[in-house]
Design a protein around this motif. Sequence first.
Motif, mmCIF file in Angstrom:
data_model
loop_
_atom_site.group_PDB
_atom_site.id
_atom_site.type_symbol
_atom_site.label_atom_id
_atom_site.label_comp_id
_atom_site.label_asym_id
_atom_site.label_seq_id
_atom_site.Cartn_x
_atom_site.Cartn_y
_atom_site.Cartn_z
ATOM 1 N N ALA A 30 -3.070 2.217 8.023
ATOM 2 C CA ALA A 30 -4.214 1.991 7.006
ATOM 3 C C ALA A 30 -3.685 2.840 6.003
ATOM 4 O O ALA A 30 -3.846 2.639 4.533
ATOM 5 N N PHE A 31 -3.222 4.015 6.079
ATOM 6 C CA PHE A 31 -2.745 4.881 5.070
ATOM 7 C C PHE A 31 -1.673 4.417 4.238
ATOM 8 O O PHE A 31 -1.298 4.297 2.935
ATOM 9 N N ALA A 32 -0.455 3.822 4.960
ATOM 10 C CA ALA A 32 0.370 3.157 4.286
ATOM 11 C C ALA A 32 0.144 1.960 3.296
ATOM 12 O O ALA A 32 0.382 2.007 2.280
ATOM 13 N N ILE A 33 -1.011 1.166 3.711
ATOM 14 C CA ILE A 33 -1.343 -0.030 2.881
ATOM 15 C C ILE A 33 -2.178 0.610 1.800
ATOM 16 O O ILE A 33 -1.826 0.231 0.426
ATOM 17 N N ALA A 34 -2.973 1.773 1.937
ATOM 18 C CA ALA A 34 -4.025 2.265 0.708
ATOM 19 C C ALA A 34 -3.048 2.839 -0.244
ATOM 20 O O ALA A 34 -3.161 2.783 -1.184
ATOM 21 N N PHE A 35 -1.987 3.856 0.432
ATOM 22 C CA PHE A 35 -1.279 4.616 -0.672
ATOM 23 C C PHE A 35 -0.390 3.783 -1.432
ATOM 24 O O PHE A 35 0.046 4.007 -2.677
ATOM 25 N N LEU A 36 0.350 2.821 -0.668
ATOM 26 C CA LEU A 36 1.502 2.039 -1.323
ATOM 27 C C LEU A 36 0.884 1.135 -2.441
ATOM 28 O O LEU A 36 1.407 0.805 -3.514
ATOM 29 N N LEU A 87 0.073 3.280 -5.534
ATOM 30 C CA LEU A 87 1.293 3.763 -6.172
ATOM 31 C C LEU A 87 2.030 2.559 -6.885
ATOM 32 O O LEU A 87 2.850 3.078 -7.574
ATOM 33 N N THR A 88 2.170 1.517 -6.066
ATOM 34 C CA THR A 88 3.161 0.458 -6.740
ATOM 35 C C THR A 88 2.827 -0.036 -8.166
ATOM 36 O O THR A 88 1.952 -0.055 -8.719
ATOM 37 N N PRO A 89 3.894 -0.152 -8.919
ATOM 38 C CA PRO A 89 3.718 -0.597 -10.327
ATOM 39 C C PRO A 89 3.531 -1.909 -10.538
ATOM 40 O O PRO A 89 3.009 -2.571 -11.587
ATOM 41 N N PHE A 90 3.529 -2.911 -9.399
ATOM 42 C CA PHE A 90 3.580 -4.214 -9.249
ATOM 43 C C PHE A 90 2.244 -4.705 -8.962
ATOM 44 O O PHE A 90 1.870 -4.398 -8.034
ATOM 45 N N GLY A 91 1.552 -5.441 -10.060
ATOM 46 C CA GLY A 91 0.326 -6.206 -9.585
ATOM 47 C C GLY A 91 0.270 -7.103 -8.346
ATOM 48 O O GLY A 91 -0.538 -7.105 -7.590
ATOM 49 N N TRP A 92 1.434 -7.631 -8.323
ATOM 50 C CA TRP A 92 1.368 -8.964 -7.072
ATOM 51 C C TRP A 92 1.529 -8.105 -5.832
ATOM 52 O O TRP A 92 1.010 -8.655 -4.861
ATOM 53 N N LEU A 93 2.232 -7.124 -5.719
ATOM 54 C CA LEU A 93 2.354 -6.237 -4.481
ATOM 55 C C LEU A 93 1.092 -5.610 -4.333
ATOM 56 O O LEU A 93 0.800 -5.582 -2.759
ATOM 57 N N LEU A 106 -0.948 -6.312 -0.762
ATOM 58 C CA LEU A 106 -1.044 -5.034 0.275
ATOM 59 C C LEU A 106 -2.506 -5.054 0.677
ATOM 60 O O LEU A 106 -3.101 -4.885 1.616
ATOM 61 N N GLN A 107 -3.582 -5.470 -0.613
ATOM 62 C CA GLN A 107 -4.698 -5.139 -0.358
ATOM 63 C C GLN A 107 -5.339 -6.541 0.511
ATOM 64 O O GLN A 107 -6.533 -6.479 1.013
ATOM 65 N N ALA A 108 -4.644 -7.416 0.563
ATOM 66 C CA ALA A 108 -4.969 -8.806 1.298
ATOM 67 C C ALA A 108 -4.899 -8.518 2.755
ATOM 68 O O ALA A 108 -5.110 -9.311 3.584
ATOM 69 N N LEU A 109 -3.873 -7.663 2.894
ATOM 70 C CA LEU A 109 -3.413 -7.485 4.516
ATOM 71 C C LEU A 109 -4.545 -7.063 5.423
ATOM 72 O O LEU A 109 -4.570 -7.716 6.587
ATOM 73 N N PRO A 110 -5.406 -6.142 5.051
ATOM 74 C CA PRO A 110 -6.554 -5.992 6.025
ATOM 75 C C PRO A 110 -7.529 -7.020 6.282
ATOM 76 O O PRO A 110 -8.065 -7.166 7.392
ATOM 77 N N GLY A 111 -7.854 -8.084 5.016
ATOM 78 C CA GLY A 111 -8.569 -9.239 5.695
ATOM 79 C C GLY A 111 -7.905 -9.909 6.718
ATOM 80 O O GLY A 111 -8.501 -10.715 7.404
ATOM 81 N N VAL A 112 -6.396 -10.282 6.541
ATOM 82 C CA VAL A 112 -5.605 -10.941 7.618
ATOM 83 C C VAL A 112 -5.833 -10.197 9.031
ATOM 84 O O VAL A 112 -5.839 -10.909 10.109
ATOM 85 N N PHE A 113 -5.645 -9.024 8.913
ATOM 86 C CA PHE A 113 -5.673 -8.333 10.251
ATOM 87 C C PHE A 113 -6.978 -8.371 10.953
ATOM 88 O O PHE A 113 -7.171 -8.415 12.080
ATOM 89 N N VAL A 114 -8.147 -8.158 10.051
ATOM 90 C CA VAL A 114 -9.508 -8.448 10.850
ATOM 91 C C VAL A 114 -9.699 -9.807 11.320
ATOM 92 O O VAL A 114 -10.250 -9.756 12.282
ATOM 93 N N ALA A 115 -8.984 -10.954 10.748
ATOM 94 C CA ALA A 115 -9.140 -12.236 11.357
ATOM 95 C C ALA A 115 -8.461 -12.511 12.555
ATOM 96 O O ALA A 115 -8.771 -13.568 13.105
#
Length: 325
Positions: A115-121, A124-130, A134-143
């Motif tokens: 969770a910390f890796a997803i949130a902080f990366l 801090l990432t300068p790339f919008g697509w990344l 990353l923010q879409a990963l939790p939704g996948v994990f929940v499902a």
Amino acid sequence: MSYALRRAGQAAIVLIAAFTATFILLQLLPGDAILIKYDNPELGLTPEQIESIRVAYGADSPWWEQYWATLTGYAHGDFGYSTQYGTGVLQLIGEALGPTAALATLGFALAAVIAFAIAFLSTLTPFGWLRRALQALPGVFVAVPVFWLGILLIQVFSFGLGWVPIVGADPVTGLVLPVITLAVPISAPLAQILVRSIDDVQLQPFVTVVRAKGASPSWVLWRSVARNALLPTLTIAGVLFGELIGGAVVTETVFGRPGIGRVTEQAVANQDIPVLQGVVVLAALTFVVVNLVVDLLYPVLDPRLRSGARAARTPSAPALQEATA
């Protein structure tokens, strides 16, 4: 002190309510665990002998007497005896608690790291697509269902690649896949709350002032944002840690590990009500204790709560004037 006592009282009420609801639901189950075990022609027991066994377990008493006897027994540390094995419920749970506690603790630790890796990366990432990925990963994990993820990991990493053996694995290696299976779904809500909290804190005026002074994004995140963003995450972390017992039951069943999951599975199959009652009360106790600790830590981590509590206890200036008038 009054705050701690009030929270402890609320925790006790929740625990009693969980015990009562579990007792009622288990009493409504069809069948009789004593008859399932002892009413077997191979055992050669007479109806009188079976009835004496029911008397020994207190199954012949009215439900309200059984409720009171069970409740007072729990209050004194007596969880009763298993109808399937004849041993103490507390002994069965105590023997199975160690492996489950190790699995739950390691799973929660890995979930926090993810969770910390997803949130902080994603912050801090300068790339919008990344960031969006990353923010879409939790939704996948929940499902992802826990049992499906466990079977998938076994098929890929054990049977397919042969990296992690399932049969004959040492204690450390045998924990790798179960810990991952337990951690992935738990990390999802942690990451979602943490990302949202970071976004909210970054909009606060004090963060704007820090940035205006020339601080780097990483410095702002670690020194100014992280501590304030962790408080909402701490609440959901307490709830999730309390639910880990339930997740560990499914994970242990999938991987065939000893622990509370194996005990629960056998108790359900045999309708061993005293064991089921003990497992549910243990899960409720874990949930209540963890959330009580979180509630008591909040004033320690947030000075504003301590100042608010002092302000509530300190009379205002008009009140003092009225008292002295």
